[in-house]
Design a protein around this motif. Structure first.
Motif, PDB file in Angstrom:
ATOM      1  N   GLU A 109       0.826  -1.218   0.000  1.00 14.79           N
ATOM      2  CA  GLU A 109       0.000   0.000   0.000  1.00 14.79           C
ATOM      3  C   GLU A 109       0.856   1.261   0.000  1.00 14.79           C
ATOM      4  N   GLU A 110       1.944   1.196   0.781  1.00 13.22           N
ATOM      5  CA  GLU A 110       2.763   2.404   0.902  1.00 13.22           C
ATOM      6  C   GLU A 110       3.667   2.614  -0.313  1.00 13.22           C
ATOM      7  N   HIS A 111       4.217   1.498  -0.864  1.00 14.29           N
ATOM      8  CA  HIS A 111       5.272   1.659  -1.867  1.00 14.29           C
ATOM      9  C   HIS A 111       4.938   1.134  -3.261  1.00 14.29           C
ATOM     10  N   VAL A 112       4.205   0.012  -3.350  1.00 13.05           N
ATOM     11  CA  VAL A 112       4.078  -0.620  -4.676  1.00 13.05           C
ATOM     12  C   VAL A 112       2.914  -0.031  -5.482  1.00 13.05           C
ATOM     13  N   TYR A 113       1.696  -0.006  -4.911  1.00 10.57           N
ATOM     14  CA  TYR A 113       0.567   0.506  -5.717  1.00 10.57           C
ATOM     15  C   TYR A 113       0.818   1.940  -6.203  1.00 10.57           C
ATOM     16  N   PRO A 114       1.324   2.839  -5.320  1.00  8.58           N
ATOM     17  CA  PRO A 114       1.556   4.194  -5.830  1.00  8.58           C
ATOM     18  C   PRO A 114       2.617   4.236  -6.940  1.00  8.58           C
ATOM     19  N   ALA A 115       3.515   3.227  -6.958  1.00  8.09           N
ATOM     20  CA  ALA A 115       4.608   3.245  -7.945  1.00  8.09           C
ATOM     21  C   ALA A 115       4.191   2.618  -9.276  1.00  8.09           C
ATOM     22  N   GLU A 116       3.035   1.982  -9.333  1.00 14.00           N
ATOM     23  CA  GLU A 116       2.670   1.202 -10.533  1.00 14.00           C
ATOM     24  C   GLU A 116       2.716   2.005 -11.845  1.00 14.00           C
ATOM     25  N   PRO A 117       2.219   3.258 -11.861  1.00 16.84           N
ATOM     26  CA  PRO A 117       2.262   3.981 -13.145  1.00 16.84           C
ATOM     27  C   PRO A 117       3.692   4.151 -13.657  1.00 16.84           C
ATOM     28  N   VAL A 118       4.645   4.397 -12.754  1.00 24.76           N
ATOM     29  CA  VAL A 118       6.047   4.549 -13.191  1.00 24.76           C
ATOM     30  C   VAL A 118       6.621   3.179 -13.573  1.00 24.76           C
ATOM     31  N   LEU A 119       6.339   2.154 -12.765  1.00 31.21           N
ATOM     32  CA  LEU A 119       6.881   0.815 -13.044  1.00 31.21           C
ATOM     33  C   LEU A 119       6.401   0.313 -14.407  1.00 31.21           C
ATOM     34  N   ALA A 120       5.156   0.620 -14.753  1.00 29.36           N
ATOM     35  CA  ALA A 120       4.581   0.131 -16.010  1.00 29.36           C
ATOM     36  C   ALA A 120       5.222   0.773 -17.237  1.00 29.36           C
ATOM     37  N   ARG A 121       5.947   1.874 -17.037  1.00 26.62           N
ATOM     38  CA  ARG A 121       6.576   2.529 -18.199  1.00 26.62           C
ATOM     39  C   ARG A 121       7.759   1.721 -18.723  1.00 26.62           C
ATOM     40  N   GLU A 122       8.340   0.875 -17.888  1.00 26.68           N
ATOM     41  CA  GLU A 122       9.472   0.019 -18.287  1.00 26.68           C
ATOM     42  C   GLU A 122      10.574   0.828 -18.969  1.00 26.68           C
ATOM     43  N   ASP A 123      11.089   1.820 -18.254  1.00 32.64           N
ATOM     44  CA  ASP A 123      12.201   2.612 -18.781  1.00 32.64           C
ATOM     45  C   ASP A 123      13.298   2.716 -17.715  1.00 32.64           C
ATOM     46  N   GLY A 145       0.933  -7.697 -28.427  1.00 29.83           N
ATOM     47  CA  GLY A 145       1.303  -6.323 -28.760  1.00 29.83           C
ATOM     48  C   GLY A 145       2.356  -5.710 -27.849  1.00 29.83           C
ATOM     49  N   HIS A 146       2.980  -6.508 -26.969  1.00 27.94           N
ATOM     50  CA  HIS A 146       3.924  -5.984 -25.985  1.00 27.94           C
ATOM     51  C   HIS A 146       5.289  -6.612 -26.198  1.00 27.94           C
ATOM     52  N   ARG A 147       6.293  -5.767 -26.487  1.00 25.66           N
ATOM     53  CA  ARG A 147       7.647  -6.311 -26.697  1.00 25.66           C
ATOM     54  C   ARG A 147       8.324  -6.635 -25.364  1.00 25.66           C
ATOM     55  N   GLY A 148       8.022  -5.812 -24.354  1.00 26.77           N
ATOM     56  CA  GLY A 148       8.667  -5.989 -23.058  1.00 26.77           C
ATOM     57  C   GLY A 148      10.050  -5.373 -23.030  1.00 26.77           C
ATOM     58  N   ARG A 149      10.659  -5.419 -21.857  1.00 25.34           N
ATOM     59  CA  ARG A 149      12.018  -4.901 -21.688  1.00 25.34           C
ATOM     60  C   ARG A 149      12.660  -5.700 -20.562  1.00 25.34           C
ATOM     61  N   GLY A 150      13.843  -6.267 -20.851  1.00 29.19           N
ATOM     62  CA  GLY A 150      14.558  -7.008 -19.808  1.00 29.19           C
ATOM     63  C   GLY A 150      13.722  -8.146 -19.254  1.00 29.19           C
ATOM     64  N   TRP A 151      13.367  -8.034 -17.992  1.00 30.21           N
ATOM     65  CA  TRP A 151      12.644  -9.103 -17.297  1.00 30.21           C
ATOM     66  C   TRP A 151      11.337  -9.487 -17.989  1.00 30.21           C
ATOM     67  N   THR A 152      10.654  -8.562 -18.643  1.00 24.12           N
ATOM     68  CA  THR A 152       9.332  -8.876 -19.224  1.00 24.12           C
ATOM     69  C   THR A 152       9.414  -9.346 -20.687  1.00 24.12           C
ATOM     70  N   THR A 153      10.629  -9.612 -21.195  1.00 22.05           N
ATOM     71  CA  THR A 153      10.714 -10.085 -22.592  1.00 22.05           C
ATOM     72  C   THR A 153      10.505 -11.598 -22.672  1.00 22.05           C
ATOM     73  N   HIS A 154      10.111 -12.045 -23.854  1.00 25.95           N
ATOM     74  CA  HIS A 154      10.068 -13.482 -24.173  1.00 25.95           C
ATOM     75  C   HIS A 154      10.938 -13.643 -25.422  1.00 25.95           C
ATOM     76  N   LEU A 192      -5.583  -8.251 -17.824  1.00 24.53           N
ATOM     77  CA  LEU A 192      -6.249  -9.131 -18.798  1.00 24.53           C
ATOM     78  C   LEU A 192      -5.255  -9.610 -19.859  1.00 24.53           C
ATOM     79  N   ALA A 193      -4.423  -8.680 -20.347  1.00 26.98           N
ATOM     80  CA  ALA A 193      -3.471  -9.040 -21.408  1.00 26.98           C
ATOM     81  C   ALA A 193      -2.501 -10.113 -20.911  1.00 26.98           C
ATOM     82  N   LEU A 194      -2.062  -9.998 -19.680  1.00 29.32           N
ATOM     83  CA  LEU A 194      -1.094 -10.983 -19.172  1.00 29.32           C
ATOM     84  C   LEU A 194      -1.767 -12.295 -18.773  1.00 29.32           C
ATOM     85  N   ALA A 195      -3.037 -12.211 -18.372  1.00 27.67           N
ATOM     86  CA  ALA A 195      -3.711 -13.411 -17.876  1.00 27.67           C
ATOM     87  C   ALA A 195      -3.877 -14.476 -18.965  1.00 27.67           C
TER      88      ALA A 195
END
Ligand SMILES: Cc1cc2nc3c(=O)[nH]c(=O)nc-3n(C[C@H](O)[C@H](O)[C@H](O)COP(=O)(O)OP(=O)(O)OC[C@H]3O[C@@H](n4cnc5c(N)ncnc54)[C@H](O)[C@@H]3O)c2cc1C
Length: 403
Positions: free
Chosen positions: A24-38, A213-222, A366-369
């Motif tokens: 609650e304190e650290h992860v949910y608020p960070a999600e928009p930045v984490l999702a940018r994968e930069d 439709g997602h290329r991913g970056r580093g950890w999220t690539t296939h 949904l896309a990942l599921a």
């Protein structure tokens, strides 16, 4: 098994509350930045990982002697109902796939040297890894048909082959490669698992294969990976020569239940979003919550999620008792994958067009599921495993006990 065996102790409840506070304190608020994968999101992951370590919550899939903070499947299942709620939290807590599964097999089958060189940095979060089994040319559901070869030349293996869906290979320090070492052996004795440093000459990451439709970056690539005359010491063999399938089974069993534990978090988050929105959104003179179709979705989802929870906790408990839980793991793998997709899909539907936007986490979930019904064995194969094992008991004149 008694249902009471599955309940969290006070100590686990306390641990879970600490994980929830961190989310609650650290992860949910960070999600928009984490999702940018930069670069900025990579730096944020590192800062959050340092905080997780400070709080003693790091790598809850591994025992302390292997560099983690827990080691019980049942406890990990309870913690994952929190960690699994965010797509990024597994990385933040140092228990992300495929590294978690690779760390477990290195811990169980690695030599002292392999543990020092590969497990230590992996468990500490200083390196990432990949697991390279699936090949584009042959069925991944039936890996006895794998073509990648490792031929012995003195004290070295020479590996030639073509893989894809080597998740996380981009930027990884090493891979565990499944290769045929004895084509004449019985099907399940043909392959071995070999540790290959990613910078070994002849190992080429051809591309990150975009999925949904997602290329991913580093950890999220296939990644598609080609191995051409790749030479590594025979000492890099994990377990014994010809043990590849046995170790894969040991890796994939726990790996599958790790996935399902995270899905429990995803299902519950989607469920909460669905219920909150149903209460709030007005249509045709009242809230969506008053429409019977929506009520049916909520009731069905509640029943299915609770069934998945209990099945998962039961399988985790069995693993802790030393049982391989083959039927129980296959059962939750296909059942929970479907429930995951259904619950998220219903939540999207209740949100209407908003469900497809990035204003809620549902579209990304949904896309990942969808992949859940395919990776680590498609639904159909797990149904086959469950049915075959049960029918074997009946064919031998016995029955199937649910106890
Ligand atoms: C997101 C994602 C990540 C992955 N990560 C990794 C990874 O890190 N490392 C790795 O090695 N692999 C990875 N994989 C690959 C995955 O394990 C394989 O895709 C999976 O085992 C299925 O193999 P396949 O794709 O070759 O499908 P196939 O084996 O060709 O099967 C195609 C379809 O045939 C049907 N089918 C197969 N067998 C049966 C049967 N007995 N009865 C009825 N129907 C059947 C199923 O519907 C199946 O979906 C990943 C896949 C995904 C989607």
């Amino acid at each position: 098994m008694m249902v009471t065996d599955l309940l969290p102790t006070d100590e686990v409840l306390d641990l879970r509350a600490r994980v929830r506070s961190f989310m609650e304190e650290h992860v949910y608020p960070a999600e928009p930045v984490l999702a940018r994968e930069d670069d900025e999101s990579d730096a944020l992951v590192e800062r959050l990982r340092a905080l997780v370590k400070e709080q003693g919550l790091w790598a809850p899939h591994l025992p302390p002697e292997a560099g983690g903070s827990n080691g019980s499947f049942l406890v990990y299942a309870h913690l994952n109902e929190e960690i699994g709620r965010s797509l990024w939290a597994q990385l933040v807590f140092g228990c992300q796939a495929p590294d978690a599964g690779n760390a477990e097999i290195l811990w169980h089958f690695g030599t002292d040297d392999q543990k020092e060189r590969w497990l230590r940095p992996l468990a500490a979060g200083a390196a990432r890894s990949f697991f390279s089994m699936t090949e584009p040319e042959v069925s991944g559901s039936d890996p006895t048909g794998l073509r990648t070869r490792a031929v012995r030349d003195g004290e070295e293996w020479v590996i030639d082959g073509h893989k894809w869906f080597s998740s996380g290979a981009e930027g990884a320090a090493f891979g565990i490669v499944m290769a045929v070492t004895d084509p004449e052996a019985p099907p399940h004795g043909r392959a071995s698992q070999i540790i290959v440093p990613a910078d070994t000459p002849g190992l080429e990451i051809v591309r990150a294969v975009p999925t949904m439709g997602h290329r991913g970056r580093g950890w999220t690539t296939h990644c598609e990976v080609r191995y051409t005359g790749v030479r590594v010491p025979v000492a890099n063999t994990l377990g014994g020569v010809g043990e590849g399938f046995r170790i894969a089974q040991k890796r994939l069993g726990p790996g599958r239940i790790h996935h399902v534990m995270r899905w429990l978090g995803q299902m519950q988050r989607a469920f909460e979003l669905m219920c909150s929105y149903a209460v709030e959104r007005q249509a045709f003179g009242g809230p969506l919550a008053d429409k019977q179709t929506v009520q049916n979705w909520i009731a069905d989802s509640a029943a299915e999620i609770q069934a998945c929870r209990l099945l998962t906790l039961d399988a985790a408990h069995r693993l802790d008792q030393g049982d391989e839980a083959r039927v129980e793991i296959s059962l939750i793998k296909f059942y929970a994958a479907r429930v995951l997709n259904d619950v998220i899909d219903r939540a999207v539907q209740v949100h209407g067009a908003r469900g497809l936007t990035d204003e809620t986490p549902l579209a990304a979930m949904l896309a990942l599921a969808r992949g859940a019904r395919i990776y680590d064995g498609p639904d159909e194969v797990h149904r086959m495993v469950v049915a075959r094992r049960i029918l074997k008991e009946f064919a031998a004149g016995g029955t199937w006990r649910f106890a």
